[in-house]
Design a protein around this motif. Structure first.
Motif, PDB file in Angstrom:
ATOM      1  N   LEU A  85       0.859  -1.175   0.000  1.00 60.03           N
ATOM      2  CA  LEU A  85       0.000   0.000   0.000  1.00 60.03           C
ATOM      3  C   LEU A  85       0.898   1.228   0.000  1.00 60.03           C
ATOM      4  O   LEU A  85       1.719   1.404   0.912  1.00 60.03           O
ATOM      5  CB  LEU A  85      -0.917   0.016   1.226  1.00 60.03           C
ATOM      6  N   LEU A  86       0.753   2.058  -1.022  1.00 56.55           N
ATOM      7  CA  LEU A  86       1.578   3.256  -1.184  1.00 56.55           C
ATOM      8  C   LEU A  86       0.668   4.471  -1.097  1.00 56.55           C
ATOM      9  O   LEU A  86      -0.170   4.681  -1.980  1.00 56.55           O
ATOM     10  CB  LEU A  86       2.292   3.212  -2.544  1.00 56.55           C
ATOM     11  N   GLY A 134       7.689  -6.118  -9.619  1.00 60.62           N
ATOM     12  CA  GLY A 134       6.757  -7.237  -9.510  1.00 60.62           C
ATOM     13  C   GLY A 134       5.830  -7.180  -8.318  1.00 60.62           C
ATOM     14  O   GLY A 134       5.111  -8.135  -8.022  1.00 60.62           O
ATOM     15  N   ALA A 135       5.836  -6.049  -7.593  1.00 67.86           N
ATOM     16  CA  ALA A 135       4.939  -5.914  -6.440  1.00 67.86           C
ATOM     17  C   ALA A 135       3.506  -5.694  -6.919  1.00 67.86           C
ATOM     18  O   ALA A 135       3.274  -5.192  -8.024  1.00 67.86           O
ATOM     19  CB  ALA A 135       5.379  -4.747  -5.566  1.00 67.86           C
ATOM     20  N   ASP A 156       1.222  -6.343   2.700  1.00 67.93           N
ATOM     21  CA  ASP A 156       2.343  -6.875   3.476  1.00 67.93           C
ATOM     22  C   ASP A 156       3.214  -5.729   3.978  1.00 67.93           C
ATOM     23  O   ASP A 156       3.808  -5.805   5.054  1.00 67.93           O
ATOM     24  CB  ASP A 156       3.217  -7.788   2.598  1.00 67.93           C
ATOM     25  N   LEU A 157       3.326  -4.686   3.142  1.00 70.04           N
ATOM     26  CA  LEU A 157       4.162  -3.530   3.462  1.00 70.04           C
ATOM     27  C   LEU A 157       3.400  -2.252   3.145  1.00 70.04           C
ATOM     28  O   LEU A 157       2.582  -2.224   2.214  1.00 70.04           O
ATOM     29  CB  LEU A 157       5.457  -3.542   2.643  1.00 70.04           C
ATOM     30  N   ASP A 212      -1.998  -8.181   8.803  1.00 65.94           N
ATOM     31  CA  ASP A 212      -1.056  -8.759   7.824  1.00 65.94           C
ATOM     32  C   ASP A 212       0.200  -7.899   7.638  1.00 65.94           C
ATOM     33  O   ASP A 212       1.194  -8.386   7.110  1.00 65.94           O
ATOM     34  CB  ASP A 212      -1.724  -8.897   6.443  1.00 65.94           C
ATOM     35  N   VAL A 213       0.124  -6.632   7.998  1.00 64.34           N
ATOM     36  CA  VAL A 213       1.239  -5.708   7.703  1.00 64.34           C
ATOM     37  C   VAL A 213       2.461  -6.090   8.533  1.00 64.34           C
ATOM     38  O   VAL A 213       2.365  -6.305   9.737  1.00 64.34           O
ATOM     39  CB  VAL A 213       0.841  -4.244   8.002  1.00 64.34           C
ATOM     40  N   ARG A 214       3.617  -6.154   7.855  1.00 65.39           N
ATOM     41  CA  ARG A 214       4.855  -6.509   8.554  1.00 65.39           C
ATOM     42  C   ARG A 214       5.888  -5.385   8.566  1.00 65.39           C
ATOM     43  O   ARG A 214       6.806  -5.408   9.375  1.00 65.39           O
ATOM     44  CB  ARG A 214       5.488  -7.756   7.889  1.00 65.39           C
TER      45      ARG A 214
END
Length: 370
Positions: free
Chosen positions: A19-20, A39-40, A87-88, A128-130
């Protein structure tokens, strides 16, 4: 970790959900394209682009990629997290200019400070965010107008509403990290990133030096300069973006907690040059085959306070992330002038931007030549 350790790892990013926020801005659009090429799976969250023209529209992203929303709206953020299941998270949504912050201080704090609070609240609710990189600014430091570069341990502060709002965002990030993301808390690791003044193709912001220069070049007018002797830590936009990606990888890793702190991404000392140097160098880069480039004149208007001297020390990022400034200032200015010159001549902006990302990633060592 060798020199190449600084570059983002396609094997890491492939298939990761990112997520940006602020993806429609100048830096955000460059990063969105780079993440896509790595590839994200990118979900952008931000306001519609603020300028016409703008890089985000010129890059032609598919509509499903982008969620238009306001960082001040917690519900919109929660929905974006539910869709993206990231994830990020890389948080770049911001009011990004000093001078307009004097005109709307309330909006500046609402976006830059409370927007960071809303973002971190959404992260807390998303299991889920790491890894989270909160992008602030080198202006977050309490500026003492001294000749030394600021290290990550210096005090936060801010003379103007923009700088103070970024200092506050740093305090918010540190408080959330200590309160909610430590041992036994939410598993995400949270770091902040402080970068200096970025340059590069595709910036059409009002009241920013390089776009102002380019607009004058295109119309063959004299460039109005506010502070020709002000020194800034200029760097190509790809430099801090490489740092944010590298930092996110380290946060995500097994020992990620060791990286959950503040980080500076800034150029080498010799690249901290006065404004007048940029004008003259860009004139040369633009003027190849284009006749005599325009000159500049000193603005006679009165302007609100801006720092005259500011640079950050990126020793920690070099030592611990393997991040390295790859483009000396002259090369960064040449790449920037070439982008605008070729775009003005009709080249496809996406192709120009992709080509510079590819070229940057191919640099074997700092120097600007692959």
């Amino acid at each position: 970790m060798g020199m190449m350790g600084a570059l983002p790892d396609p094997a890491f990013w492939a298939g990761k959900s990112v997520l940006l926020t602020g993806h429609t801005g100048f830096k955000g659009a460059w990063l969105a394209l780079w993440l896509e090429r790595l590839g994200a799976r990118v979900t952008g969250f931000g306001l519609p682009p603020l300028t016409r023209p703008n890089l985000f529209d010129r890059l032609g992203f598919p509509p499903e990629y982008s969620r238009i929303g306001d960082i001040r709206d917690p519900q919109a953020l929660t929905e974006a997290f539910a869709v993206a299941r990231p994830d990020l998270v890389i948080h770049m949504a911001a009011r990004s200019l000093v001078r307009p912050s004097y005109l709307d201080p309330v909006g500046t704090f609402a976006v830059n400070t409370m927007g960071t609070v809303h973002l971190l609240e959404a992260v807390r609710a998303a299991r889920d965010v790491r890894a989270v990189v909160v992008v602030t600014s080198d202006k977050a430091y309490e500026n003492r107008e001294w000749p030394y570069a600021y290290r990550e341990t210096e005090a936060m502060g801010g003379h103007d509403p923009y700088s103070a709002s970024k200092g506050c965002a740093e305090l918010v990030t540190a408080a959330y990290r200590a309160s909610f993301f430590g041992p036994g808390g939410h598993p995400a690791r949270i770091a902040s990133a402080r970068a200096g003044n970025v340059i590069g193709g595709g910036d059409w912001s009002q009241d920013r030096l390089v776009p102002d220069i380019v607009r004058a070049f295109e119309t063959a007018e004299s460039v109005e300069i506010r502070a020709p002797h002000a020194i800034r830590p200029w760097q190509h936009v790809l430099e801090p973006l490489a740092g944010y990606l590298r930092l996110a990888e380290c946060l995500f890793g097994a020992d990620g907690a060791a990286f959950a702190e503040g980080w500076n991404f800034g150029p080498a000392d010799e690249d901290c040059r006065p404004v007048s140097y940029l004008v003259e160098r860009l004139s040369r880069g633009w003027g190849q085959g284009h006749g005599k480039p325009p000159d500049w004149h000193l603005s006679q208007k009165t302007h609100p306070h801006e720092a005259t001297y500011l640079k950050v020390d990126a020793s920690k990022a070099r030592a611990r992330l393997g991040w390295e400034r790859r483009l000396p200032l002259d090369a960064a200015l040449d790449w920037t002038a070439a982008w605008y010159r070729d775009a003005a001549a009709g080249a496809d902006p996406r192709a120009l931007t992709e080509a510079q990302i590819t070229r940057y990633a191919a640099l074997r060592e700092p120097g600007g030549t692959p």
